[in-house]
Design an enzyme around this catalytic site. Structure first.
Site, short mmCIF file in Angstrom:
data_model
loop_
_atom_site.label_atom_id
_atom_site.label_comp_id
_atom_site.label_asym_id
_atom_site.label_seq_id
_atom_site.Cartn_x
_atom_site.Cartn_y
_atom_site.Cartn_z
N LEU A 98 0.87 -1.17 0.00
CA LEU A 98 0.00 0.00 0.00
C LEU A 98 0.90 1.22 0.00
CD1 LEU A 98 -2.78 -0.91 2.63
CD2 LEU A 98 -3.01 -0.85 0.14
N ASP A 99 0.50 2.27 -0.72
CA ASP A 99 1.29 3.50 -0.73
C ASP A 99 1.47 4.03 0.68
OD1 ASP A 99 1.24 3.27 -3.45
OD2 ASP A 99 -0.27 4.83 -3.77
N VAL A 100 2.49 4.85 0.87
CA VAL A 100 2.85 5.31 2.21
C VAL A 100 1.68 6.00 2.90
CG1 VAL A 100 3.85 7.47 1.33
CG2 VAL A 100 4.58 6.57 3.55
#
Length: 232
Positions: A98-100
């Site tokens: 998952l993106d940051v």
């Protein structure tokens, strides 16, 4: 199991890192130098730098990932990681990414076979996202997202979409391309402001606040294994 999977289960490194250890000649199986294709059977003795290793118990963890954490075991920039956040007694690593700043359901495990299949496009594992977007998408826009959007890496697969509220939509995907939801929404003129994955492979966030995690039940693990044809 393969030697690199055994090393990962023993908690010494990721599979990729295990391959480096094997290439460096630091791993022995029954007194002989291990190779990348070596299989480990019950009763085999595996040593790293002369120290005997044992495979850890299997762990299955569902995390409600908070923003600002990276989906890796270590980060060169020193940002907090999901592995550090969970701090499990065995080394469980994230399945996919998952993106940051994307929040939501993230599975961590040291079951390499299950993780590989869950991440493989062949099994079309379902992922549900809730996106807060700029503007309020019209019904025709939601139908376009559902039918497939042309991106630089090709047309997206059919999805399910629905409007939850003004400027808030839900998308259910079976793909896992990089930044896919953000790119899809931007392509139809509604850039994402905030993104959460509310469900992954049938696992929801019920009762988990951001940053909290729990062990999966035996029934949930069996359901995951059935989902990717590891059990009937």
């Amino acid at each position: 199991m393969r030697l690199n999977a055994f090393l990962a289960r023993a908690g010494v490194s990721s599979r990729r890192g295990a391959d480096d250890l094997i290439r460096a000649g630091r791993v022995a199986v029954n007194g002989r130098e291990g190779e990348l294709g070596t299989f480990v059977s019950p009763g085999d003795v595996v040593c790293l730098d002369g120290r005997e290793l044992s495979a850890q118990e299997l762990a299955y963890v569902l995390l409600h990932k908070p923003p600002g954490t990276v989906t890796t075991a270590r980060d060169p920039q020193g940002r907090p990681t999901v592995v550090e956040l969970v701090g499990h007694r065995v080394r469980a690593v994230p399945v996919g990414r998952l993106d940051v700043n994307t929040t939501g359901a993230l599975l961590l495990t040291n079951d390499g076979q299950l993780a590989h299949r869950l991440a493989h496009p062949r099994y079309e594992v379902e992922k549900t996202y809730v996106a807060e977007v700029e503007g309020d998408p019209a019904p025709a826009t939601l139908r376009r997202l559902a039918a497939g959007v042309e991106l630089e890496d090709g047309l997206t697969a059919p999805a399910r979409t629905r409007r939850l509220a003004a400027e808030r939509i839900e998308l259910v995907l079976h793909e896992g391309r990089k930044h896919q939801v953000k790119r899809m929404c931007a392509a139809v003129g509604h850039p994402v402001r905030r993104l959460e994955r509310s469900r992954y492979a049938g696992l929801g966030l019920d009762g988990l606040a951001e940053g909290e995690w729990r062990e999966l039940s035996a029934d949930e693990v069996r359901a995951l294994r059935r989902l990717v044809a590891l059990e009937r």
